[in-house]
Design an enzyme around this catalytic site. Structure first.
Site, short mmCIF file in Angstrom:
data_model
loop_
_atom_site.label_atom_id
_atom_site.label_comp_id
_atom_site.label_asym_id
_atom_site.label_seq_id
_atom_site.Cartn_x
_atom_site.Cartn_y
_atom_site.Cartn_z
N LYS A 158 -15.43 -46.64 18.47
CA LYS A 158 -16.43 -46.09 17.63
C LYS A 158 -17.08 -47.41 17.00
O LYS A 158 -18.19 -47.22 16.55
CB LYS A 158 -15.58 -45.32 16.55
N TYR A 172 -9.52 -46.39 20.70
CA TYR A 172 -10.34 -45.20 20.23
C TYR A 172 -11.28 -45.66 18.92
O TYR A 172 -12.65 -45.73 19.19
CB TYR A 172 -9.42 -43.96 19.88
N SER A 180 -16.47 -42.30 12.91
CA SER A 180 -14.97 -41.73 12.37
C SER A 180 -14.67 -42.68 11.05
O SER A 180 -14.78 -43.72 11.13
CB SER A 180 -14.01 -41.82 13.25
#
Ligand code: NAD
Ligand code: UD1
Length: 337
Positions: A152, A148, A124
């Site tokens: 990643k 989050y 992302s």
């Protein structure tokens, strides 16, 4: 090629399955349906005319995942499975670290055991943190502001180390900007649980009358109209980017990293205006304080993906908004009706 798509009944996964089938690949989906619905499979059949093989399995379940690998004999994997809500990750960090990291570890073990050497991973633009300038290039420094994003970034690093140690592994880290839109049929699209966190599903819920107004999170950003600017990309363009990345992996490049965006930024108010245009409805909004952690502007440099993958986004903002609206209007309650 025979491709395993983890998280293949989810929003981006389901659109990618269509692009994979359309480009002649055989697809097998593994998904535990923690954030998607089984009805997606019927919709995929309607669109592609192919019954997609599906295993309702948690990717972390080593025994079951190994059994799938043993049976299916994959040539490549696209790994979408994971949790993705930033706010929820702050509330439940352990669940995010567990799901996103452990699923990747189990998948890596299965790939190693069964000799599968091509992996595309869903990363992302969140890994760029607050970029010093735009457009954002792939070699910009990386940082994160929430669990989050940290999952990643950790996974990117783990896969980078793995690719150095495991000669012959080919891995594409794809950094998505803001995926929106839906398949033009209106049969599949984004179906978030509860009140959406992201802008576009929120706007479409306002347009369809399920929410009263859009909250514009701040109008004092350093942007032309003061609202946040993002690089929205049609999910079907994004899906095609995955097919291009898989083709690239066939050339044995080792580890490669690409932004998948359009290179153009639009503000929150520009999005509201475009939805007003495509829906023909008023989209009431009110300005509220900034959302913590949000940045002013974020858009991609698309040069590297264009040069090395021969891929670029083709669909414009109007089409993104029209297709989001088409999906919302045809499925006001998502897949449940
Ligand atoms: P999604 O939630 O719609 O799809 C993820 C799918 O994975 C769901 O179907 C869910 O049921 C499944 N899943 C989750 N954990 C699993 C597990 N342990 N085992 C098996 N299945 C599991 O999300 P999406 O929007 O399609 O995103 C796909 C990927 O892309 C995610 O990794 C996400 O972090 C990443 N990503 C998404 C966006 C975005 O805006 N949608 C942006 C950047 C990156
Ligand atoms: C969010 C995530 C990001 C993730 C991306 C794609 C946060 C802080 N970031 O990005 O990690 O990779 O989704 O899933 O959640 N906005 C409003 N009102 C709303 C919703 C959003 O004004 O109700 C604004 C935001 O301030 C931002 C823009 O709209 O300027 C886009 O927001 P959103 O769709 O949530 O995406 P990002 O914040 O870019």
């Amino acid at each position: 090629m025979k491709i395993l798509v983890t998280g293949g009944t989810g929003y981006i996964g389901s659109h990618t399955v269509i692009s994979l089938v359309n480009s002649g690949n055989e697809v097998v989906i593994v998904d535990n349906l923690s954030n998607s619905k089984i009805q997606v499979l019927d919709r995929l059949y309607k669109i592609t005319g192919k019954k997609i093989k599906f295993y309702k399995t948690d990717v972390r379940n080593e025994k079951k995942l190994f059994a799938v690998f043993r049976k299916e004999k994959f040539q490549g994997v696209i790994h979408f499975a994971g949790f993705k809500a930033v706010g929820e990750s702050v509330e439940k960090p352990l669940e995010y670290y567990s799901n996103n990291l452990e699923s990747t570890f189990t998948l890596m073990k299965a790939m190693k055991t069964f000799g599968v050497r091509n992996l595309v991973f869903s990363s992302s633009a969140t890994v760029y943190g607050k970029p010093a300038s735009v457009p954002i290039y792939e070699d910009f420094p990386l940082s994160t502001t929430n669990p989050y994003g940290t999952t990643k970034l950790f996974i990117e690093r783990i896969l980078t180390d793995w690719s150095k140690a495991e000669k012959g592994m080919n891995i594409a880290l794809l950094r998505y900007f803001n995926p929106v839109g839906a398949h033009e049929s209106g049969l599949i699209g984004e179906d978030p649980n509860g009140i959406p966190n992201n802008l576009v599903p929120y706007i479409t819920k306002v347009a369809v009358g399920k929410l009263p107004f859009v909250n514009v999170f701040g109008d004092d950003y350093d942007t032309p109209d003061g609202t946040g600017v993002r690089d929205y990309i049609h999910v079907c363009d994004l899906a095609e980017g995955h097919v291009a990345a898989l083709k690239k992996l066939e050339t044995n490049p080792g580890l490669v990293v690409y932004n998948l965006g359009t290179g153009k930024g639009y503000s929150v108010l520009e999005m509201v205006e475009m939805f007003r245009k495509v829906t023909g409805r008023e989209i009431p909004y009110r300005v509220t304080p900034r959302r913590p952690g949000d940045i002013d502007v974020c858009y991609a440099s698309t040069e590297k993906a264009k040069a090395e993958l021969g891929w670029e986004a083709k669909r414009d903002l109007e089409q993104m908004c029209r297709d989001s609206w088409n999906w919302q209007e045809k499925n006001p309650d998502g897949y449940s009706k």
